[in-house]
Design a protein around this motif. Structure first.
Motif, PDB file in Angstrom:
ATOM      1  N   UNK A   1       0.832  -1.209   0.000  1.00  0.00           N
ATOM      2  CA  UNK A   1       0.000   0.000   0.000  1.00  0.00           C
ATOM      3  C   UNK A   1       0.865   1.257   0.000  1.00  0.00           C
TER       4      UNK A   1
ATOM      5  N   UNK B   1       2.568   1.757  -3.431  1.00  0.00           N
ATOM      6  CA  UNK B   1       1.665   2.284  -4.453  1.00  0.00           C
ATOM      7  C   UNK B   1       1.502   3.799  -4.288  1.00  0.00           C
TER       8      UNK B   1
ATOM      9  N   UNK C   1      -5.686  -9.806  -1.857  1.00  0.00           N
ATOM     10  CA  UNK C   1      -4.337  -9.756  -1.272  1.00  0.00           C
ATOM     11  C   UNK C   1      -4.359 -10.052   0.229  1.00  0.00           C
TER      12      UNK C   1
ATOM     13  N   UNK D   1     -11.847  -1.657  -1.571  1.00  0.00           N
ATOM     14  CA  UNK D   1     -10.708  -2.292  -0.912  1.00  0.00           C
ATOM     15  C   UNK D   1      -9.480  -1.387  -1.042  1.00  0.00           C
ATOM     16  N   UNK D   2      -9.032  -0.886   0.099  1.00  0.00           N
ATOM     17  CA  UNK D   2      -7.932   0.086   0.068  1.00  0.00           C
ATOM     18  C   UNK D   2      -6.576  -0.542  -0.255  1.00  0.00           C
ATOM     19  N   UNK D   3      -6.440  -1.838  -0.036  1.00  0.00           N
ATOM     20  CA  UNK D   3      -5.169  -2.488  -0.389  1.00  0.00           C
ATOM     21  C   UNK D   3      -5.045  -2.604  -1.908  1.00  0.00           C
ATOM     22  N   UNK D   4      -6.110  -3.105  -2.526  1.00  0.00           N
ATOM     23  CA  UNK D   4      -6.048  -3.346  -3.969  1.00  0.00           C
ATOM     24  C   UNK D   4      -6.534  -2.160  -4.787  1.00  0.00           C
ATOM     25  N   UNK D   5      -7.272  -1.234  -4.158  1.00  0.00           N
ATOM     26  CA  UNK D   5      -7.857  -0.116  -4.907  1.00  0.00           C
ATOM     27  C   UNK D   5      -9.040  -0.521  -5.764  1.00  0.00           C
TER      28      UNK D   5
END
Lengths: 433, 433
Positions: free
Chosen positions: A209, A212, A323, B72-76
């Motif tokens: 995170x 990114x 993930x 989902x903030x990890x994967x966007x």
């Protein structure tokens, strides 16, 4: 539907002449009229048996159709024949100041037609996206010999259904891809690579995170391997050394950046590593000082499959999972298998793509029963994909229901029947038998 | 095949409840059983008549299905219902530190379901690519009411044919998109905008090549307008001022960069402008000093269609062409039309997308005869697309042959028949009548 040809010996047809359209078209027309089954073949590097004949299909190899047709330096659009080897295209573009948006371990022998037909993923997907986004056009020959010219060289074209996507990832079961048009990004001069250690999987996720956000536009790879994978590489591959030898860590992450300014990019990566170290996300890390060290970092990540092969029997799974849940499966498998086998997790963390590999001294049904269908059911339960980038081929065709709804599979079968009514193209592959 | 319903009045059905799947499915099942034609409608902002009823189709509006399902903030990865207005999604993501990979002038009223169904392009395509690359999954309801759950939230999934692509850009003629899953990039903090002047089109092209190479990973828009477009904006839009008032230039280019480091990015852009000025590629230029000036630059580019509307009658063409040939068409049209009308060229130069607009005091068949079919034939001759991003809708359905081969159109028609055998979904649109 399929007439199973019994001609006693395998027939392989290699195509190669300036006008490549006619021959593939004529071969398929002939085969279709006689219900002779055909298996299209590129570099034959697939991992799920998608390009090998099962009974006595005619192999149609496109390897001799390997001409570059055009390259436009303004738009970066490359048009070439399906048999071009990926590494040759990479070299050609390198001379022009561009890169392929696709790179993978098999680049020395895989061919672009096969890459497109299998929607190959690989190492640059996290930056450049999938072939559905980068392939601008294809020419495909249908089972009846009709040539579908969808070889556009435009970034935008909203005139009707975008049929080329049917041929991207359908593993040659709807048509044979004979030409490809692909958007290539300019080659950027500055590449930096860091090899890092994390104490747990949660830190790996947080690091992703942060990467990114803080590396943003220059991030070009985010790969991981666990300590089981690291051990295998260190034990089985000659000349590989641990870049972080002070102690063994639970997880290793390889981060690559690609940008246009060496000093900016390096400063940015260094600042990122410093803040990650201070924030406790990484326990140790090293930045490649030159191209040799960079290659040695990649060698570790790319060497995992080779080390696994050397270690004995290996059961391979290529899964897409959210993930945050991805590594739970590795932990679960360790509990299930106990001392029976080693469970190894590595892959493209940035894409949510886990390569789960089970390594044992030899193949053993007791082990397999512990793995399957458990792995597929686990993946299904978490709405994952049982084949992130390898395809279904022969080996996983009957497992499609773990990732696709019955209604969706039904439509796939209808489209197969529409485009290939005699079922001559790559039978027994992709769709359930 | 299509039963032309004659019920005397237009019937509009608005859907809105927590479980949105059942209603759309039930409506289509009902309509299909009675051969009632349906036009799916989002924000109704299309430019080719794709979302308006032609005779007495039932309008199915998805505007009330406007819930965000998950992020989902990890994967966007964002999952939402089809009726979400694009601008609302942009605001929602902004609060989360992410952006939509899609931005366009109509964002205040267009809806994501419509965006996906029309494969909307817009201002960020040069950086983030098309929706075929960014949309990870859709839920679509077929004409018979069957719900196709393809709402994956995975970056990689190679399990069978990727059917969602059939629904991206098919303008509601194969099914109604009810939910969307989309990959969103992290919001980067540093945005810089330059407004530049070029003496000729060749300089614009060279500038694009240089920008791709030197700005590389931070380039996020490369737009252009010619001096006819600039004049219209200056004359017809209140409060718009020429940022380069010293003299009129032949071409204007707007370059935007988006990156993660304000000082690096600005330095990089300044260095690029300096070298372009020294190399003679640009004649003049200004870098936005604050957000207000940045908005005023965008206002010029985005204001061209509005200025054209105010100037009188306008004939609009949305073409994809090889960048190096693109402006020849504008020149050719000026020769053909002489004093009959003004020919205006602007658009997304970075994507090879020309918006060719012919402006006249009033609509006049003499003008139209000079434009059509000439524009389409010209585009066909250069293997362009007669609709880069607007779609075919009602207005261009019969012109599909200028951009697609007869074999390809034939397959499209077969797929339409397969998925919508009664032809109830958005009739008279996309495919030739």
């Amino acid at each position: 539907m399929l007439f199973k040809m019994r001609i006693g010996l395998k027939l392989q047809i290699r195509i190669g002449c300036t006008n490549t359209k006619a021959p593939v078209s004529q071969i398929l027309k002939y085969c279709n009229s006689r219900c002779l089954a055909v298996v299209p073949q590129g570099g034959n590097t697939g991992l799920v048996g998608g390009s090998v004949p099962v009974f006595d299909e005619v192999i149609v190899s496109v390897g001799s159709m390997n001409n570059i047709i055009s390259f436009n330096k303004v738009s970066g659009i490359l048009v070439c024949e399906a048999g071009c080897i990926l590494e040759n295209l990479i070299s050609f573009l390198d001379n022009q100041g561009f890169i392929m948006p696709l790179d993978l371990g098999a680049k020395g022998s895989c061919q672009i037609g096969g890459n497109v037909s299998t929607n190959a993923g690989g190492l640059r997907l996290v930056r450049y996206g999938s072939l559905h986004g980068n392939v601008l056009g294809v020419e495909a020959v249908l089972a009846n010999g009709d040539v579908l010219d969808m070889l556009g060289t435009l970034r935008k074209d909203n005139t009707g259904y975008d049929l080329k996507h049917l041929f991207i990832g359908s593993e040659g079961s709807l048509g044979i891809v004979t030409k490809v048009s692909i958007l290539t990004p300019p080659k950027l001069s500055s590449v930096n690579i860091a090899f890092l250690a994390c104490k747990d999987y949660s830190s790996c996720q947080k690091l992703l995170m942060e990467a990114k956000r803080k590396l943003g536009e220059i991030l070009s790879a985010f790969e991981f391997l666990d300590n089981q994978a690291m051990n295998l590489v260190l034990h089985h591959l000659d000349g590989v050394r641990n870049p972080l030898p002070a102690s063994m860590h639970s997880f290793y992450v390889l981060i690559e950046t690609t940008g246009s300014d060496e000093s900016y990019d390096r400063e940015k990566l260094e600042a990122f590593l410093l803040s990650s170290m201070e924030g406790g996300l990484i326990s140790d890390g090293v930045l490649a000082q030159d191209i040799n060290q960079a290659s040695s970092f990649w060698r570790i990540r790319e060497g995992v499959p080779e080390a696994l092969m050397k270690a004995g029997a290996v059961y391979k799974y290529d899964l897409s999972l959210p993930v945050e849940k991805m590594y739970n499966l590795v932990d679960d498998m360790r509990v299930r298998l106990g001392n029976l086998a080693k469970v190894v997790g590595f892959g493209h963390l940035g894409d949510g793509n886990l390569h789960l590999n089970i390594s044992a001294p030899q193949y053993d049904d007791t082990i397999l029963e512990q793995i399957e269908p458990y792995v597929y059911e686990w993946t299904f339960k978490h709405r994952g994909s049982i084949s992130a980038e390898h395809g279904l081929g022969l080996m996983k065709a009957n497992k499609i229901h773990y990732s696709k709804s019955p209604e969706t599979v039904q439509i796939m079968a209808s489209i197969k029947k529409l485009l290939d009514p005699n079922g001559i193209l790559n039978p027994y592959k992709v769709l359930p038998h």
